[in-house]
Design a protein around this motif. Structure first.
Motif, short mmCIF file in Angstrom:
data_model
loop_
_atom_site.label_atom_id
_atom_site.label_comp_id
_atom_site.label_asym_id
_atom_site.label_seq_id
_atom_site.Cartn_x
_atom_site.Cartn_y
_atom_site.Cartn_z
N GLY A 28 4.56 13.07 -15.25
CA GLY A 28 3.67 13.77 -16.16
C GLY A 28 3.89 15.28 -16.14
N LEU A 29 4.12 15.84 -14.95
CA LEU A 29 4.33 17.27 -14.83
C LEU A 29 5.67 17.69 -15.44
CD1 LEU A 29 2.96 17.72 -11.21
CD2 LEU A 29 1.96 18.68 -13.29
N LEU A 30 6.71 16.87 -15.26
CA LEU A 30 8.00 17.16 -15.88
C LEU A 30 7.89 17.09 -17.40
CD1 LEU A 30 10.47 15.24 -13.54
CD2 LEU A 30 10.21 17.73 -13.75
N GLN A 31 7.15 16.11 -17.87
CA GLN A 31 6.99 15.96 -19.31
C GLN A 31 6.29 17.17 -19.92
OE1 GLN A 31 8.30 13.28 -20.87
NE2 GLN A 31 7.75 14.07 -22.89
N ALA A 73 0.83 -1.21 0.00
CA ALA A 73 0.00 0.00 0.00
C ALA A 73 0.87 1.25 0.00
CB ALA A 73 -0.94 -0.02 1.20
N ASN A 74 1.93 1.25 0.79
CA ASN A 74 2.83 2.40 0.85
C ASN A 74 3.57 2.59 -0.47
OD1 ASN A 74 4.16 4.55 2.36
ND2 ASN A 74 5.99 3.27 2.29
N ALA A 75 3.98 1.49 -1.08
CA ALA A 75 4.69 1.57 -2.36
C ALA A 75 3.77 2.11 -3.45
CB ALA A 75 5.22 0.19 -2.75
N ILE A 76 2.50 1.75 -3.41
CA ILE A 76 1.55 2.26 -4.40
C ILE A 76 1.43 3.78 -4.27
CG2 ILE A 76 -0.90 2.32 -5.05
CD1 ILE A 76 -1.02 -0.67 -4.28
N ARG A 77 1.39 4.26 -3.03
CA ARG A 77 1.30 5.70 -2.82
C ARG A 77 2.53 6.41 -3.41
NH1 ARG A 77 0.15 7.57 3.19
NH2 ARG A 77 -2.02 7.24 2.56
N TRP A 78 3.73 5.87 -3.16
CA TRP A 78 4.94 6.46 -3.72
C TRP A 78 4.95 6.37 -5.25
CZ3 TRP A 78 8.63 9.47 -1.72
CH2 TRP A 78 8.74 9.55 -0.33
N HIS A 79 4.48 5.24 -5.77
CA HIS A 79 4.46 5.06 -7.22
C HIS A 79 3.53 6.09 -7.88
CE1 HIS A 79 5.18 2.75 -10.87
NE2 HIS A 79 3.89 2.78 -11.12
N LYS A 80 2.40 6.34 -7.25
CA LYS A 80 1.48 7.36 -7.77
C LYS A 80 2.17 8.72 -7.80
CE LYS A 80 -2.78 9.85 -6.76
NZ LYS A 80 -3.91 10.04 -5.81
N SER A 81 2.87 9.07 -6.72
CA SER A 81 3.56 10.36 -6.67
C SER A 81 4.61 10.48 -7.78
CB SER A 81 4.23 10.55 -5.30
OG SER A 81 3.26 10.57 -4.26
N GLY A 82 5.34 9.39 -8.01
CA GLY A 82 6.33 9.40 -9.07
C GLY A 82 5.71 9.54 -10.44
N THR A 83 4.54 8.90 -10.64
CA THR A 83 3.85 9.00 -11.92
C THR A 83 3.34 10.42 -12.16
OG1 THR A 83 3.17 6.68 -11.74
CG2 THR A 83 1.94 8.08 -13.27
N VAL A 84 2.78 11.03 -11.12
CA VAL A 84 2.32 12.42 -11.24
C VAL A 84 3.49 13.34 -11.58
CG1 VAL A 84 1.34 14.38 -9.98
CG2 VAL A 84 0.34 12.10 -9.73
N LEU A 85 4.62 13.14 -10.88
CA LEU A 85 5.80 13.95 -11.15
C LEU A 85 6.26 13.80 -12.59
CD1 LEU A 85 8.21 15.71 -10.28
CD2 LEU A 85 9.35 13.61 -9.52
N LEU A 111 3.72 21.90 -11.05
CA LEU A 111 4.67 21.08 -10.30
C LEU A 111 4.86 21.61 -8.88
CD1 LEU A 111 6.62 18.74 -10.23
CD2 LEU A 111 8.29 20.13 -11.44
N LEU A 112 4.93 22.93 -8.74
CA LEU A 112 5.04 23.53 -7.42
C LEU A 112 3.81 23.21 -6.56
CD1 LEU A 112 6.59 27.01 -8.26
CD2 LEU A 112 7.53 25.35 -6.66
N ARG A 113 2.64 23.36 -7.16
CA ARG A 113 1.40 23.08 -6.42
C ARG A 113 1.35 21.62 -6.00
NH1 ARG A 113 -0.78 26.47 -10.45
NH2 ARG A 113 -1.46 24.65 -11.66
N ALA A 114 1.74 20.73 -6.91
CA ALA A 114 1.70 19.30 -6.60
C ALA A 114 2.66 18.96 -5.47
CB ALA A 114 2.04 18.48 -7.86
N CYS A 115 3.84 19.57 -5.48
CA CYS A 115 4.82 19.30 -4.43
C CYS A 115 4.32 19.78 -3.07
CB CYS A 115 6.15 19.97 -4.76
SG CYS A 115 7.05 19.21 -6.13
#
Length: 337
Positions: free
Chosen positions: A279-282, A265-277, A289-293
């Motif tokens: 997309g924003l970098l792309q 469950a914890n890894a899924i949460r981190w994976h979601k954050s990495g996926t969002v990041l 990106l600032l708001r998301a952070c």
């Protein structure tokens, strides 16, 4: 009848023939194909009607409204008439001897679930690019325990997520234990059903040889989308379903199983954050990106790790994404100060 092959289908007229043909080419003939059309808007249903007119082993079921892969799979399983139930995603395919091999091993091992390795397929390049489980010999046959399964389903951290496998399940075991895919889950539904099957006492046998051709959403060689995937990632749903397993009688009070589920469950949460990041970098969306952070500290943490990694490799200045990472990291550090 030996095997019911369930094919959930939603707007897959461009690839469904390949999936059906791979079943019809099996070295055994004792099977049925149940295609569950999940309210497609293309010619998927017409294609299945044409194929069914050519071969009586093919059946079409139609959902009145789009309900997702879990609902489609459950409807197909409810209509199944065979001893074994096999799931085939419409953009994937079987090797010709898959059903014969897995049924034979499943019977010999008295398994409730038998799965094979995956052949990874880049649809855009038209290439087979490797296998999912690289550390298994083709002759390997092993029993997967509850703990083995959970340990190999830590999203983004396990070398290969066993929840991605497409096993054959013993139909009477599913019925006896009232096992089905969670209707409200459109992503990670295989993990949930396999976990509950194991927790119900079912034996899971895994073989090293790959017989299932798994189409990657984005090809490893081509770096292009397959064009066929209809899955919408729902990491919150996956995480909630994982945490719900903590209340299962075969989990409660078992510290190892509880810890593994919480780790997933914890890894899924981190994976979601990495996926969002990603997309924003792309998109190079600095304000977003600032708001998301600021809203999710994990996104900021992944961002800082990326910055540190690029600095250590000496590749920082050459990338526009690196410049974005630096700008946002400095802003975050200023805010923290």
């Amino acid at each position: 009848m030996l095997v019911s092959v369930i094919i959930p289908a939603f707007n897959v007229a461009g690839c469904l023939d390949r999936a059906i043909d791979s079943v019809l080419a099996q070295t055994i003939a004792d099977f049925e194909i149940i295609v569950v059309d999940d309210a497609s808007s293309d010619t998927t249903a017409d294609l299945v009607r044409r194929r069914a007119a050519e071969d009586s082993r093919i059946r079409l079921l139609q959902n009145p409204a789009n309900s997702g892969p879990s609902v489609a799979r459950n409807r197909g399983i409810a209509a199944a008439r065979a001893k074994w139930v096999a799931i085939l995603d419409a953009d994937d395919a079987y090797e010709p001897d898959r059903l014969a091999a897995l049924c034979a091993i499943g019977e010999a091992e008295q398994a409730a679930l038998v799965a094979d390795n995956l052949v990874l397929y880049d649809a855009a390049a038209g290439l087979r690019i490797g296998v999912g489980l690289e550390d298994r010999s083709e002759g390997a046959v092993e029993t997967v325990s509850v703990e083995d399964f959970l340990r190999n389903c830590i999203t983004g951290r396990s070398p290969f997520d066993l929840g991605q496998l497409k096993g054959l399940m013993r139909h009477d075991f599913l019925l006896e234990h009232e096992l089905h895919y969670p209707d409200d889950l459109r992503h990670g539904e295989d993990f949930d059903l396999y976990a509950r099957l194991l927790l119900a006492g079912g034996r899971f046998v895994l073989i090293g040889k790959p017989y299932y051709l798994f189409t990657q959403r984005v090809g490893k060689v081509s770096a292009k989308p397959s064009g066929f995937s209809r899955t919408i990632a729902n990491y919150d749903g996956m995480r909630n379903a994982t945490l719900a397993l903590l209340s299962h009688p075969a989990v409660r009070g078992n510290a190892v199983r509880e810890d593994l589920l919480r780790a997933r469950a914890n890894a899924i949460r981190w994976h979601k954050s990495g996926t969002v990041l990603g997309g924003l970098l792309q998109s190079r969306d600095v304000p977003g990106l600032l708001r998301a952070c600021l809203m999710d500290w994990r996104i900021g943490a992944v961002l800082v790790r990326k910055l540190a990694g690029r600095l250590s490799r000496g590749a920082f200045a050459s990338s526009m994404q690196s410049m974005l990472i630096a700008a946002v990291a400095v802003r975050l550090l200023d805010d923290a100060a």
